[in-house]
Design a protein around this motif. Sequence first.
Motif, mmCIF file in Angstrom:
data_model
loop_
_atom_site.group_PDB
_atom_site.id
_atom_site.type_symbol
_atom_site.label_atom_id
_atom_site.label_comp_id
_atom_site.label_asym_id
_atom_site.label_seq_id
_atom_site.Cartn_x
_atom_site.Cartn_y
_atom_site.Cartn_z
ATOM 1 N N THR A 84 0.796 -1.218 0.000
ATOM 2 C CA THR A 84 0.000 0.000 0.000
ATOM 3 C C THR A 84 0.832 1.273 0.000
ATOM 4 O OG1 THR A 84 -1.795 -1.144 1.137
ATOM 5 C CG2 THR A 84 -1.810 1.253 1.225
ATOM 6 N N ASP A 85 1.733 1.421 0.959
ATOM 7 C CA ASP A 85 2.474 2.676 1.084
ATOM 8 C C ASP A 85 3.274 3.004 -0.166
ATOM 9 O OD1 ASP A 85 1.447 3.119 3.622
ATOM 10 O OD2 ASP A 85 3.163 2.199 4.630
ATOM 11 N N SER A 86 3.951 2.019 -0.726
ATOM 12 C CA SER A 86 4.765 2.301 -1.913
ATOM 13 C C SER A 86 3.888 2.633 -3.118
ATOM 14 C CB SER A 86 5.706 1.142 -2.229
ATOM 15 O OG SER A 86 4.991 -0.034 -2.495
ATOM 16 N N LEU A 87 2.731 1.970 -3.265
ATOM 17 C CA LEU A 87 1.861 2.273 -4.397
ATOM 18 C C LEU A 87 1.236 3.658 -4.246
ATOM 19 C CD1 LEU A 87 0.751 1.285 -7.087
ATOM 20 C CD2 LEU A 87 -1.248 0.440 -5.835
ATOM 21 N N VAL A 88 0.827 4.023 -3.044
ATOM 22 C CA VAL A 88 0.254 5.351 -2.830
ATOM 23 C C VAL A 88 1.291 6.432 -3.144
ATOM 24 C CG1 VAL A 88 -0.664 6.931 -1.079
ATOM 25 C CG2 VAL A 88 -1.522 4.587 -1.209
ATOM 26 N N GLU A 89 2.522 6.201 -2.746
ATOM 27 C CA GLU A 89 3.597 7.155 -3.041
ATOM 28 C C GLU A 89 3.798 7.304 -4.550
ATOM 29 O OE1 GLU A 89 8.309 7.057 -2.341
ATOM 30 O OE2 GLU A 89 7.117 6.849 -0.504
ATOM 31 N N GLU A 90 3.827 6.188 -5.266
ATOM 32 C CA GLU A 90 3.973 6.235 -6.724
ATOM 33 C C GLU A 90 2.750 6.868 -7.380
ATOM 34 O OE1 GLU A 90 6.515 5.503 -8.882
ATOM 35 O OE2 GLU A 90 7.675 5.395 -7.032
ATOM 36 N N ALA A 91 1.576 6.604 -6.844
ATOM 37 C CA ALA A 91 0.339 7.176 -7.389
ATOM 38 C C ALA A 91 0.387 8.704 -7.320
ATOM 39 C CB ALA A 91 -0.868 6.633 -6.635
ATOM 40 N N MET A 92 0.864 9.232 -6.218
ATOM 41 C CA MET A 92 0.969 10.686 -6.082
ATOM 42 C C MET A 92 1.916 11.254 -7.139
ATOM 43 S SD MET A 92 0.811 10.993 -1.912
ATOM 44 C CE MET A 92 2.014 12.252 -1.906
ATOM 45 N N ARG A 93 2.995 10.554 -7.398
ATOM 46 C CA ARG A 93 3.944 10.990 -8.425
ATOM 47 C C ARG A 93 3.292 10.998 -9.810
ATOM 48 N NH1 ARG A 93 7.046 8.658 -11.894
ATOM 49 N NH2 ARG A 93 6.679 6.535 -11.215
ATOM 50 N N LEU A 94 2.320 10.119 -10.029
ATOM 51 C CA LEU A 94 1.624 10.017 -11.316
ATOM 52 C C LEU A 94 0.363 10.882 -11.368
ATOM 53 C CD1 LEU A 94 1.988 6.158 -11.788
ATOM 54 C CD2 LEU A 94 3.113 7.946 -13.153
ATOM 55 N N ASN A 95 0.216 11.770 -10.396
ATOM 56 C CA ASN A 95 -0.900 12.712 -10.350
ATOM 57 C C ASN A 95 -2.228 12.057 -9.968
ATOM 58 O OD1 ASN A 95 -1.773 15.322 -10.348
ATOM 59 N ND2 ASN A 95 -1.984 15.483 -12.561
ATOM 60 N N PHE A 96 -2.162 11.054 -9.108
ATOM 61 C CA PHE A 96 -3.358 10.451 -8.526
ATOM 62 C C PHE A 96 -3.401 10.792 -7.043
ATOM 63 C CE2 PHE A 96 -3.064 7.756 -12.240
ATOM 64 C CZ PHE A 96 -4.378 7.421 -12.520
ATOM 65 N N GLY A 97 -4.599 10.966 -6.527
ATOM 66 C CA GLY A 97 -4.784 11.156 -5.095
ATOM 67 C C GLY A 97 -5.630 10.026 -4.536
ATOM 68 N N LEU A 98 -5.381 9.658 -3.312
ATOM 69 C CA LEU A 98 -6.117 8.563 -2.670
ATOM 70 C C LEU A 98 -7.425 9.104 -2.092
ATOM 71 C CD1 LEU A 98 -5.995 5.561 -1.875
ATOM 72 C CD2 LEU A 98 -4.845 6.270 0.235
ATOM 73 N N ARG A 99 -8.547 8.615 -2.618
ATOM 74 C CA ARG A 99 -9.866 9.048 -2.162
ATOM 75 C C ARG A 99 -10.376 8.219 -0.994
ATOM 76 N NH1 ARG A 99 -14.194 8.479 -5.441
ATOM 77 N NH2 ARG A 99 -15.188 10.204 -4.397
ATOM 78 N N ARG A 100 -10.042 6.928 -1.026
ATOM 79 C CA ARG A 100 -10.559 6.022 0.009
ATOM 80 C C ARG A 100 -9.668 4.795 0.077
ATOM 81 N NH1 ARG A 100 -16.613 3.357 0.320
ATOM 82 N NH2 ARG A 100 -16.325 2.444 2.342
ATOM 83 N N ILE A 101 -9.544 4.245 1.279
ATOM 84 C CA ILE A 101 -8.770 3.028 1.473
ATOM 85 C C ILE A 101 -9.453 2.182 2.534
ATOM 86 C CG2 ILE A 101 -7.220 4.298 3.008
ATOM 87 C CD1 ILE A 101 -5.040 2.231 2.343
ATOM 88 N N THR A 102 -9.546 0.895 2.257
ATOM 89 C CA THR A 102 -10.063 -0.073 3.227
ATOM 90 C C THR A 102 -9.054 -1.205 3.318
ATOM 91 O OG1 THR A 102 -12.363 0.445 2.675
ATOM 92 C CG2 THR A 102 -11.953 -1.654 3.798
ATOM 93 N N LEU A 103 -8.599 -1.476 4.531
ATOM 94 C CA LEU A 103 -7.695 -2.598 4.775
ATOM 95 C C LEU A 103 -8.521 -3.806 5.182
ATOM 96 C CD1 LEU A 103 -4.896 -0.675 6.668
ATOM 97 C CD2 LEU A 103 -4.913 -1.396 4.270
ATOM 98 N N VAL A 104 -8.143 -4.986 4.686
ATOM 99 C CA VAL A 104 -8.930 -6.206 4.873
ATOM 100 C C VAL A 104 -8.110 -7.244 5.620
ATOM 101 C CG1 VAL A 104 -10.236 -8.026 3.686
ATOM 102 C CG2 VAL A 104 -10.135 -5.722 2.699
#
Length: 162
Positions: A84-104
């Motif tokens: 999760t953390d590494s993908l969210v970091e890369e997503a921000m670099r690609l101009n994506f923001g995290l709207r919602r997250i659910t851990l299972v």
Amino acid sequence: ASPWRDRLDARLVGFEQLADLCHHEFDLIVSNPPYFSSGIITPDSRRLSARHQGKLSPLALLSEGGNLLKEKGRVVMIIPADQTDSLVEEAMRLNFGLRRITLVRGHSSAPLKRALLDFAYRPTSDMELVAPKDADLLTLEESPGIPTHDYTALCRDFYLKF
């Protein structure tokens, strides 16, 4: 036989080729991408092959997905929780923001297993974004074979057993 057949177009293409073949922009891309990036390189079975990333990694969904989305479009996916953390970091670099997250997790004392992520492409200042630390938690079972109320409520429209 679909009542929407005039609005459907099915093609067998690699995700990375879709932007060149498709002249549409999408509001939403939903994926359960292959999780595993290590281990075997040429899986012998279709099941093993489907579970290994190859060219369709969660990061590829974001990097290629940006070319397919409308402004404020979204990419939602499920990944292993430890990515999760590494993908969210890369997503921000690609101009994506995290709207919602659910851990299972499987049960109340089990480790976190998966993360359900909802990314917005080119988020605007009026869009509410979250951080991984703000995650919701979904526990699947109260005890073996007994689903939790939250899991049942979430999936009852999709599972006959509920």
